[in-house]
Design a protein around this motif. Sequence first.
Motif, mmCIF file in Angstrom:
data_model
loop_
_atom_site.group_PDB
_atom_site.id
_atom_site.type_symbol
_atom_site.label_atom_id
_atom_site.label_comp_id
_atom_site.label_asym_id
_atom_site.label_seq_id
_atom_site.Cartn_x
_atom_site.Cartn_y
_atom_site.Cartn_z
ATOM 1 N N LEU A 94 8.395 4.427 1.123
ATOM 2 C CA LEU A 94 8.576 3.011 0.776
ATOM 3 C C LEU A 94 9.127 2.226 1.956
ATOM 4 C CD1 LEU A 94 8.534 0.703 -1.244
ATOM 5 C CD2 LEU A 94 10.792 1.425 -2.021
ATOM 6 N N GLU A 114 7.203 -0.767 3.659
ATOM 7 C CA GLU A 114 7.863 -2.084 3.732
ATOM 8 C C GLU A 114 7.875 -2.603 5.171
ATOM 9 O OE1 GLU A 114 9.580 -5.393 2.061
ATOM 10 O OE2 GLU A 114 9.002 -3.626 0.919
ATOM 11 N N TRP A 140 4.427 -3.703 6.040
ATOM 12 C CA TRP A 140 4.121 -4.970 5.379
ATOM 13 C C TRP A 140 4.768 -6.132 6.125
ATOM 14 C CZ3 TRP A 140 7.069 -8.764 3.030
ATOM 15 C CH2 TRP A 140 6.355 -9.706 2.293
ATOM 16 N N GLN A 141 6.033 -5.957 6.517
ATOM 17 C CA GLN A 141 6.721 -7.029 7.246
ATOM 18 C C GLN A 141 6.053 -7.306 8.588
ATOM 19 O OE1 GLN A 141 10.805 -5.777 7.379
ATOM 20 N NE2 GLN A 141 11.220 -6.435 5.272
ATOM 21 N N SER A 197 0.115 -4.315 1.899
ATOM 22 C CA SER A 197 0.614 -4.630 0.557
ATOM 23 C C SER A 197 0.197 -3.564 -0.447
ATOM 24 C CB SER A 197 0.077 -5.988 0.095
ATOM 25 O OG SER A 197 0.581 -7.013 0.898
ATOM 26 N N ARG A 214 2.376 -0.537 0.133
ATOM 27 C CA ARG A 214 3.733 -0.796 -0.369
ATOM 28 C C ARG A 214 3.759 -0.741 -1.878
ATOM 29 N NH1 ARG A 214 6.650 -6.529 -0.136
ATOM 30 N NH2 ARG A 214 5.127 -6.769 -1.774
ATOM 31 N N ASP A 215 2.775 -1.339 -2.520
ATOM 32 C CA ASP A 215 2.715 -1.310 -3.982
ATOM 33 C C ASP A 215 2.552 0.112 -4.507
ATOM 34 O OD1 ASP A 215 3.007 -4.036 -3.950
ATOM 35 O OD2 ASP A 215 0.878 -4.465 -4.313
ATOM 36 N N ILE A 268 5.931 1.794 -4.224
ATOM 37 C CA ILE A 268 6.830 1.276 -5.261
ATOM 38 C C ILE A 268 6.471 1.881 -6.610
ATOM 39 C CG2 ILE A 268 7.430 -0.801 -6.564
ATOM 40 C CD1 ILE A 268 7.286 -2.349 -3.906
#
Length: 132
Positions: A11, A15, A18-19, A116, A119-120, A123
């Motif tokens: 994760l 993340e 993604w950033q 994304s 990341r999803d 999560i």
Amino acid sequence: MSTRAELDAALAKAEAGWQKANAALGQAQADEITANAEWEKVASDRRKSGTDRRKSKSVWNNMFPDRRKAISERRIPETDIAALSKLVSARNKAYTDRNEAAANRADAEARLKTASAERDKAIAALEKLNHP
């Protein structure tokens, strides 16, 4: 089954990706705005020049001297041709930069979409571990 530490690490990695992709998208959008502004500037400057064929006092609307006289010079001066060439070159560069910026933005959007999704997914796996 993955351990919680592995999922937390995945994760955190997702993340960070993604950033990074989001920042790249922001930069690509800023570059596209700059390229569009340059394109607009070139397009608006086009009719301000003396080499524009639409202006009444431009080099293109000069009356040519009688060609039967030996002293008549009917050719367009080199400076005017050079100015027109410079304008065409600037317009081509602005057009190319604008298209390149749009392509870079589309690429950044695709990378953000992929980041994304990763990341999803991380999560969701962590949520599944927390709430079996």
